[in-house]
Design an enzyme around this catalytic site. Structure first.
Site, PDB file in Angstrom:
ATOM      1  N   GLU A  84       0.978   1.299  -0.355  1.00  0.00           N
ATOM      2  CA  GLU A  84       0.699   0.832   1.006  1.00  0.00           C
ATOM      3  C   GLU A  84       0.375   2.057   1.848  1.00  0.00           C
ATOM      4  O   GLU A  84       1.245   2.666   2.460  1.00  0.00           O
ATOM      5  CB  GLU A  84       1.889   0.078   1.608  1.00  0.00           C
ATOM      6  CG  GLU A  84       1.518  -0.646   2.893  1.00  0.00           C
ATOM      7  CD  GLU A  84       2.156  -0.087   4.171  1.00  0.00           C
ATOM      8  OE1 GLU A  84       1.713  -0.476   5.260  1.00  0.00           O
ATOM      9  OE2 GLU A  84       3.076   0.749   4.088  1.00  0.00           O
ATOM     10  N   ASP A 107       6.259   1.275   0.148  1.00  0.00           N
ATOM     11  CA  ASP A 107       6.057   1.159   1.590  1.00  0.00           C
ATOM     12  C   ASP A 107       5.811   2.519   2.240  1.00  0.00           C
ATOM     13  O   ASP A 107       6.515   3.491   1.954  1.00  0.00           O
ATOM     14  CB  ASP A 107       7.313   0.521   2.203  1.00  0.00           C
ATOM     15  CG  ASP A 107       7.162   0.279   3.688  1.00  0.00           C
ATOM     16  OD1 ASP A 107       6.231  -0.441   4.069  1.00  0.00           O
ATOM     17  OD2 ASP A 107       7.968   0.824   4.470  1.00  0.00           O
TER      18      ASP A 107
HETATM   19  C1  GLC Z   1       5.149  -0.786   6.440  1.00  0.00           C
HETATM   20  C2  GLC Z   1       5.333  -2.256   6.677  1.00  0.00           C
HETATM   21  C3  GLC Z   1       5.517  -2.505   8.127  1.00  0.00           C
HETATM   22  C4  GLC Z   1       6.681  -1.715   8.608  1.00  0.00           C
HETATM   23  C5  GLC Z   1       6.558  -0.246   8.238  1.00  0.00           C
HETATM   24  C6  GLC Z   1       7.852   0.461   8.384  1.00  0.00           C
HETATM   25  O1  GLC Z   1       4.005  -0.281   7.024  1.00  0.00           O
HETATM   26  O2  GLC Z   1       4.227  -2.955   6.187  1.00  0.00           O
HETATM   27  O3  GLC Z   1       5.701  -3.876   8.375  1.00  0.00           O
HETATM   28  O4  GLC Z   1       6.754  -1.824  10.006  1.00  0.00           O
HETATM   29  O5  GLC Z   1       6.219  -0.066   6.901  1.00  0.00           O
HETATM   30  O6  GLC Z   1       8.682   0.198   7.281  1.00  0.00           O
HETATM   31  C1  GLC Z   2       0.944   2.246  10.734  1.00  0.00           C
HETATM   32  C2  GLC Z   2       1.178   2.774   9.389  1.00  0.00           C
HETATM   33  C3  GLC Z   2       1.149   1.707   8.356  1.00  0.00           C
HETATM   34  C4  GLC Z   2       1.973   0.518   8.776  1.00  0.00           C
HETATM   35  C5  GLC Z   2       1.669   0.079  10.151  1.00  0.00           C
HETATM   36  C6  GLC Z   2       2.632  -0.960  10.589  1.00  0.00           C
HETATM   37  O1  GLC Z   2      -0.371   1.865  10.865  1.00  0.00           O
HETATM   38  O2  GLC Z   2       0.199   3.733   9.052  1.00  0.00           O
HETATM   39  O3  GLC Z   2       1.632   2.213   7.167  1.00  0.00           O
HETATM   40  O4  GLC Z   2       1.688  -0.554   7.951  1.00  0.00           O
HETATM   41  O5  GLC Z   2       1.782   1.164  11.012  1.00  0.00           O
HETATM   42  O6  GLC Z   2       2.113  -1.684  11.640  1.00  0.00           O
END
Ligand code: GLC
Ligand code: GLC
Length: 648
Positions: free
Chosen positions: A338, A296
């Protein structure tokens, strides 16, 4: 802690690093663990990967006096995890090492859901295994089921313990049991490794707040605004609706780094003890029977003053070090990146040594872009120039996720077509939140930031394709998007519920714990009525489900759809996307599958001269129709064809 080898040890074999340090590290660990029954198998892999581990960590912590001891402790932690790894998983480790490309199969198909919203609890998910099999899933991502604060936990992304689950879902043992049942059904369990931050209720955070100096160093905590202000000069705001900047103030006046919500505290990886502790948590999760860890928020894990603190080189070293540990102590485990960032940065995380698979946010965003513009230019360019990945890695292609849709295409790509990135994003936002006349989409803005003009989109696939207001092309759009995801290589990932066209859940706004986060609009509860309708061809759910299952079944039998090789095919029609998936044996135009897809609500003709290098007669596997390509080919609105040479 012993850090020097005993003189009685046999000569260290040639994998030993030139400066001898790797050899010393290995010997020190062996001195403590070497008599254990689990040692030999661990040792064999340690010898293969300890140099990588050491080298990656040296980038991060190499200047410390205690560096060697740091690595030794880390390897000891890994060995403890190995000793606790169940025998079935150790067998799986060997199986995966023998066939490291297993995930490139065209039979791979992913699904993602929240445990509670889809099936109540772990037992409920187990009861859905026949449904997953009916769909053809071989990969199931359960959104973070770990213990977390209530009611605010960012959909589980604020983890209070990596070794406990939300009580309402069941126990950690139930989760282990579920992993086993899924594996028996041929489905790999995917869980998150939320390693950029913990929740503010994690025991480390609780202790840090109470003044414990050891745990304080697990986080980035500052006495006043001086450092936060200095950092914020170069940071981007991620959740500006929730708090401005990247820091939140504690009750005692101190400031803590919180990239996301104020209850998600960023971990301080400049402290090697954080890396060691988190490595232990990672291997614990692996030992539950998890086969892919979704890494993540990878871009954010390392901070350095004067930089955006995103995608710094150290973030890569950190991932590589985690990966080396996995190869040593849980080799069946693979990483999924991610990184929802600029396309150049997205690919920087993808390699066998880092993340073997990755979300493909560019394809995702450009699929929606293409639906809005009816012009395939940007998507076609992305397939041409940004699709290719290193050997041994794969995209996870998806139509949408649990998160918002952000327009992450490269401005320099857009400029090649005379498109201004900023203006174009404004258009896309208006289009998808229905502020654009004639738009079929019913999305909701996410993190609308008037200060920067930035905005992202929430909405289910069906809502964004126009199903809710009865647009006659909605079902075809849904199938088209999924058809690209299923045929362009890598692992396709379906957000469960989209396969039956579930719509937006406006009710989120009435729940105070969710009202402030529009992503909940596209995380509806499983709708049993719609699920029943999936078998009824007179319903939209039935048509979507049958259409998808047809594509999935075809794909499983097409070796050309394995792996990721793709050759772009410029159709010379603005609305028709094209690519070839070559047969495994070669690039012969007669082998493989030619994919053509019309992204507009009008018929679109591809001219005979464009098709002249193709066989004269080709059969569309989807529609079971033969085409005489010498006459050109006309696609119906939103039609996609998977063409093979007739008789192939
Ligand atoms: C990732 C997840 C998102 C979350 C963020 C913080 O981007 O996909 O849902 O808000 O991490 O953990
Ligand atoms: C931002 C972050 C991404 C996350 C998202 C959550 O775009 O770059 O990692 O998934 O926020 O909405």
């Amino acid at each position: 802690m012993a850090t020097t080898p005993t003189s009685a040890r046999p000569a260290v074999p040639p994998w030993r690093a030139p400066d001898d340090q790797t050899g010393r590290i290995h010997a020190a660990v062996q001195a403590g663990c070497g008599r254990h029954a689990d040692w030999p198998a661990f040792d064999a892999r340690l010898r293969r990967h300890v140099a990588t581990l050491r080298n990656e960590l040296a980038w991060l912590y190499g200047s410390r006096d205690d560096f060697e001891a740091v690595v030794v402790r880390l390897v000891q932690t890994a060995f403890e995890a190995w000793c606790g790894r169940p025998a079935v998983l150790k067998a799986l480790d060997e199986q995966r090492e023998r066939d490291p490309q297993w995930f490139q199969s065209q039979r791979m198909l992913g699904g993602v859901c929240y445990v509670d919203l889809f099936a109540g609890d772990f037992r409920g998910i187990e009861a859905q295994i026949p449904y997953f099999q009916e769909l053809g899933l071989t990969y199931l991502h359960l959104m973070p089921p770990y213990l977390c604060p209530e009611p605010h936990n960012d959909g589980g992304y604020a983890v209070s313990s990596y070794r406990a689950t939300k009580p309402a879902l069941g126990t950690i043992e139930d989760l282990r049991h579920l992993a086993e049942k899924l594996r028996e059904a041929g489905i790999s369990l995917v869980l998150d490794f939320v390693f950029n931050h913990t929740s503010d209720e994690h025991e480390w955070a609780v202790a840090a707040r109470a003044g414990d100096p050891v745990c304080r160093d697990y986080y980035h905590i500052y006495p006043d605004r001086q450092q936060p202000d200095a950092f914020e000069r170069t940071l981007r705001e991620i959740f500006p609706d929730e708090h401005p900047g990247a820091f939140s103030q504690l009750d005692d006046g101190r400031w803590v780094w919180t990239t996301f919500h104020s209850y998600q505290w960023d971990l301080n990886y400049s402290n090697p003890e954080v890396f060691r502790a988190m490595a232990g948590e990672m291997l614990f999760i692996a030992n539950l029977g998890v086969e892919f860890l979704r890494m993540d928020a990878v871009a954010f894990v390392w901070k350095r003053l004067g930089t955006p603190c995103e995608s710094l080189p150290e973030a890569h070293h950190l991932l590589r070090a985690y990966n080396a540990l996995a190869r040593i102590a849980a080799p069946a485990l693979l990483f999924k990146s991610e990184a929802i960032v600029h396309p150049d940065e997205v690919v920087s995380y993808i390699s066998p040594a880092e993340c073997q698979v990755s979300y493909n946010p560019l394809q995702m965003a450009l699929l929606w872009n293409t639906l809005a513009t009816r012009e395939v230019n940007l998507l076609q360019l992305a397939l041409e120039e940004r699709h290719h990945l290193p050997e041994g890695t794969a995209w996870v292609n998806y139509v949408r996720s649990h998160d918002d849709i952000g327009w992450t295409f490269a401005d320099e790509d857009a400029a090649r077509f005379g498109i201004d990135g900023f203006d174009h994003r404004q258009f896309l936002n208006r289009f998808y939140v229905d502020r654009f006349p004639g738009s079929f989409a019913r999305g909701v803005p996410f993190q609308d930031n008037p200060a920067t003009g930035d905005c992202r989109i929430s909405g289910t696939c069906a809502a964004l394709c126009g199903l809710e207001q009865g647009d006659p092309h909605a079902v075809a759009r849904i199938l088209l998007l999924h058809g690209v995801v299923l045929s362009s290589g890598g692992i396709p990932l379906i957000y469960l519920g989209d396969e039956i066209g579930q719509g937006n859940d406006a009710g989120y706004a009435d729940d105070p714990a969710r009202a402030g986060d529009s992503r909940w609009v596209h995380r509806p509860m499983r709708d049993p009525r719609r699920h029943a309708e999936r078998l009824d061809p007179s319903t939209a759910a039935g048509r979507i489900h049958a259409g998808l299952r047809h594509l999935i079944a075809l794909r499983r039998h097409l070796p050309a759809f394995a792996g990721g090789r793709l050759l772009p095919f410029w159709s010379r029609h603005p609305a028709v996307l094209g690519y070839r998936r070559p047969a495994p044996q070669g690039d012969d135009a007669r082998g493989g599958v030619l994919v053509l897809a019309n992204f507009s609500e009008r018929p679109a003709s591809v001219l005979p001269e464009v098709l002249s290098a193709q066989p004269a007669t080709m059969v569309d596997l989807i529609g079971q129709t033969a085409f005489d390509l010498r006459a050109g080919l006309t696609l119906a609105p939103y039609q996609m064809v998977w063409l093979v040479a007739s008789g192939a």
